[in-house]
Design a protein around this motif. Structure first.
Motif, PDB file in Angstrom:
ATOM      1  N   ILE A 112       1.091  -1.232   0.127  1.00  0.00           N
ATOM      2  CA  ILE A 112       0.357  -0.142  -0.288  1.00  0.00           C
ATOM      3  C   ILE A 112       0.940   1.004   0.446  1.00  0.00           C
ATOM      4  O   ILE A 112       0.652   2.773  -0.599  1.00  0.00           O
ATOM      5  CB  ILE A 112      -0.627  -0.194   0.812  1.00  0.00           C
ATOM      6  CG1 ILE A 112      -2.189  -1.282   0.839  1.00  0.00           C
ATOM      7  CG2 ILE A 112      -1.958   1.738   1.410  1.00  0.00           C
ATOM      8  CD1 ILE A 112      -3.166  -1.807   2.467  1.00  0.00           C
ATOM      9  N   GLU A 113       2.172   1.348   1.352  1.00  0.00           N
ATOM     10  CA  GLU A 113       3.033   2.688   0.610  1.00  0.00           C
ATOM     11  C   GLU A 113       3.303   2.229  -0.868  1.00  0.00           C
ATOM     12  O   GLU A 113       3.357   3.732  -1.112  1.00  0.00           O
ATOM     13  CB  GLU A 113       3.964   1.891   2.148  1.00  0.00           C
ATOM     14  CG  GLU A 113       5.437   2.599   2.372  1.00  0.00           C
ATOM     15  CD  GLU A 113       6.353   3.214   2.428  1.00  0.00           C
ATOM     16  OE1 GLU A 113       7.595   3.604   1.877  1.00  0.00           O
ATOM     17  OE2 GLU A 113       6.182   2.790   3.834  1.00  0.00           O
ATOM     18  N   GLU A 114       3.600   1.715  -1.623  1.00  0.00           N
ATOM     19  CA  GLU A 114       4.539   1.539  -2.885  1.00  0.00           C
ATOM     20  C   GLU A 114       3.306   2.240  -4.125  1.00  0.00           C
ATOM     21  O   GLU A 114       3.084   3.456  -4.838  1.00  0.00           O
ATOM     22  CB  GLU A 114       4.866   0.737  -3.750  1.00  0.00           C
ATOM     23  CG  GLU A 114       5.950  -0.023  -2.874  1.00  0.00           C
ATOM     24  CD  GLU A 114       7.384   1.400  -2.893  1.00  0.00           C
ATOM     25  OE1 GLU A 114       7.307   2.100  -3.473  1.00  0.00           O
ATOM     26  OE2 GLU A 114       8.498   0.527  -1.701  1.00  0.00           O
ATOM     27  N   MET A 115       2.148   1.658  -3.621  1.00  0.00           N
ATOM     28  CA  MET A 115       0.395   2.275  -4.233  1.00  0.00           C
ATOM     29  C   MET A 115       0.449   4.303  -3.784  1.00  0.00           C
ATOM     30  O   MET A 115       0.298   4.435  -4.663  1.00  0.00           O
ATOM     31  CB  MET A 115      -0.704   1.358  -3.933  1.00  0.00           C
ATOM     32  CG  MET A 115      -1.955   1.845  -4.526  1.00  0.00           C
ATOM     33  SD  MET A 115      -3.325   0.814  -3.633  1.00  0.00           S
ATOM     34  CE  MET A 115      -2.603  -0.398  -4.515  1.00  0.00           C
ATOM     35  N   CYS A 116       0.616   4.588  -2.586  1.00  0.00           N
ATOM     36  CA  CYS A 116       0.463   5.814  -2.047  1.00  0.00           C
ATOM     37  C   CYS A 116       1.606   6.596  -2.940  1.00  0.00           C
ATOM     38  O   CYS A 116       1.537   7.459  -3.583  1.00  0.00           O
ATOM     39  CB  CYS A 116       1.056   5.876  -0.451  1.00  0.00           C
ATOM     40  SG  CYS A 116      -0.357   5.916   0.120  1.00  0.00           S
ATOM     41  N   ASP A 117       3.258   5.718  -3.452  1.00  0.00           N
ATOM     42  CA  ASP A 117       4.326   6.543  -3.796  1.00  0.00           C
ATOM     43  C   ASP A 117       3.402   6.713  -5.331  1.00  0.00           C
ATOM     44  O   ASP A 117       3.780   7.936  -5.769  1.00  0.00           O
ATOM     45  CB  ASP A 117       4.879   5.552  -4.037  1.00  0.00           C
ATOM     46  CG  ASP A 117       6.001   5.517  -2.517  1.00  0.00           C
ATOM     47  OD1 ASP A 117       5.739   6.475  -1.393  1.00  0.00           O
ATOM     48  OD2 ASP A 117       6.531   5.146  -2.078  1.00  0.00           O
TER      49      ASP A 117
ATOM     50  N   LEU B 250       0.210   6.766  -6.364  1.00  0.00           N
ATOM     51  CA  LEU B 250      -1.176   8.096  -6.577  1.00  0.00           C
ATOM     52  C   LEU B 250      -0.036  10.041  -6.056  1.00  0.00           C
ATOM     53  O   LEU B 250      -0.406  10.468  -6.809  1.00  0.00           O
ATOM     54  CB  LEU B 250      -1.377   7.888  -5.483  1.00  0.00           C
ATOM     55  CG  LEU B 250      -2.781   7.052  -5.573  1.00  0.00           C
ATOM     56  CD1 LEU B 250      -2.670   6.124  -4.647  1.00  0.00           C
ATOM     57  CD2 LEU B 250      -3.900   7.168  -7.261  1.00  0.00           C
ATOM     58  N   MET B 251       0.732   9.569  -5.502  1.00  0.00           N
ATOM     59  CA  MET B 251       1.537  10.550  -5.250  1.00  0.00           C
ATOM     60  C   MET B 251       2.139  11.555  -6.524  1.00  0.00           C
ATOM     61  O   MET B 251       1.688  12.965  -6.876  1.00  0.00           O
ATOM     62  CB  MET B 251       2.878  10.716  -4.156  1.00  0.00           C
ATOM     63  CG  MET B 251       2.127  10.647  -2.706  1.00  0.00           C
ATOM     64  SD  MET B 251       3.856  10.389  -1.608  1.00  0.00           S
ATOM     65  CE  MET B 251       2.625  10.176   0.261  1.00  0.00           C
ATOM     66  N   TYR B 252       2.971  10.204  -7.423  1.00  0.00           N
ATOM     67  CA  TYR B 252       3.596  10.890  -8.515  1.00  0.00           C
ATOM     68  C   TYR B 252       2.949  11.466  -9.349  1.00  0.00           C
ATOM     69  O   TYR B 252       2.674  12.329 -10.200  1.00  0.00           O
ATOM     70  CB  TYR B 252       4.974   9.809  -8.358  1.00  0.00           C
ATOM     71  CG  TYR B 252       6.006  10.343  -7.955  1.00  0.00           C
ATOM     72  CD1 TYR B 252       6.889  11.331  -8.534  1.00  0.00           C
ATOM     73  CD2 TYR B 252       6.140   9.470  -7.103  1.00  0.00           C
ATOM     74  CE1 TYR B 252       7.683  12.042  -7.453  1.00  0.00           C
ATOM     75  CE2 TYR B 252       7.501   9.700  -6.561  1.00  0.00           C
ATOM     76  CZ  TYR B 252       8.411  10.560  -6.530  1.00  0.00           C
ATOM     77  OH  TYR B 252       9.283  10.790  -6.431  1.00  0.00           O
ATOM     78  N   LEU B 253       0.809  10.694  -9.432  1.00  0.00           N
ATOM     79  CA  LEU B 253      -0.352  10.920 -10.465  1.00  0.00           C
ATOM     80  C   LEU B 253      -0.224  12.194 -10.554  1.00  0.00           C
ATOM     81  O   LEU B 253      -0.530  13.131 -11.034  1.00  0.00           O
ATOM     82  CB  LEU B 253      -0.158   9.552 -10.382  1.00  0.00           C
ATOM     83  CG  LEU B 253      -2.166  10.573 -11.209  1.00  0.00           C
ATOM     84  CD1 LEU B 253      -1.858  10.226 -12.189  1.00  0.00           C
ATOM     85  CD2 LEU B 253      -3.394   9.434 -10.339  1.00  0.00           C
ATOM     86  N   ASN B 254      -0.818  12.421  -8.715  1.00  0.00           N
ATOM     87  CA  ASN B 254      -1.176  14.176  -8.158  1.00  0.00           C
ATOM     88  C   ASN B 254      -0.273  14.656  -8.553  1.00  0.00           C
ATOM     89  O   ASN B 254      -0.112  15.913  -9.428  1.00  0.00           O
ATOM     90  CB  ASN B 254      -1.407  14.011  -7.097  1.00  0.00           C
ATOM     91  CG  ASN B 254      -2.521  13.567  -6.733  1.00  0.00           C
ATOM     92  OD1 ASN B 254      -3.927  13.940  -6.860  1.00  0.00           O
ATOM     93  ND2 ASN B 254      -2.590  12.640  -6.050  1.00  0.00           N
ATOM     94  N   ASP B 255       1.601  14.330  -8.963  1.00  0.00           N
ATOM     95  CA  ASP B 255       2.007  15.815  -9.156  1.00  0.00           C
ATOM     96  C   ASP B 255       2.763  15.597 -10.533  1.00  0.00           C
ATOM     97  O   ASP B 255       2.395  16.740 -11.757  1.00  0.00           O
ATOM     98  CB  ASP B 255       3.636  14.797  -9.076  1.00  0.00           C
ATOM     99  CG  ASP B 255       3.512  15.273  -7.333  1.00  0.00           C
ATOM    100  OD1 ASP B 255       3.431  16.163  -6.717  1.00  0.00           O
ATOM    101  OD2 ASP B 255       5.248  14.356  -6.915  1.00  0.00           O
TER     102      ASP B 255
END
Length: 108
Positions: free
Chosen positions: A69-74, A76-81
């Motif tokens: 899930i942490e890698e999934m969050c990473d 998503l963070m870059y998608l938001n970037d």
């Protein structure tokens, strides 16, 4: 957390960007490809966990699940970037996402 969406994620990303603005590249279109490449790397890390740990571990082993899930969050963070670099708002994403969903529902 009752409601966690792209608007909240973008707010968090802007906060993070402000904190590290002297160290990180700005959220501008010319840097979007770098963010996209980082997103692919993070997605690859998710795939690596699936490959090495397996589905069952992700479902039942809490440390493996949390790492996944942490890698999934990473990712998503870059998608938001990428969205921020191109000025794509959560509302614009939702509109196009729903149109795409409707189109997919009529495919077959």
């Amino acid at each position: 957390m009752a409601h966690f969406d792209f608007e909240k994620m973008q707010t968090i990303q802007k906060e993070l960007q402000a904190k590290y603005k002297e160290k990180w590249t700005p959220m501008e279109p010319q840097y979007a490809k770098d963010k996209l490449l980082y997103m692919f790397i993070e997605a690859g890390e998710m795939a690596d966990i699936i490959k090495k740990q397996g589905d069952e571990s992700i479902m039942q082993d809490m440390p493996v699940r949390e790492h996944f899930i942490e890698e999934m969050c990473d990712t998503l963070m870059y998608l938001n970037d990428v969205m921020l670099c191109y000025g794509i708002s959560p509302e614009e994403l939702e509109e196009v996402y729903l149109k795409k969903h409707e189109k997919n529902m009529k495919r077959w």
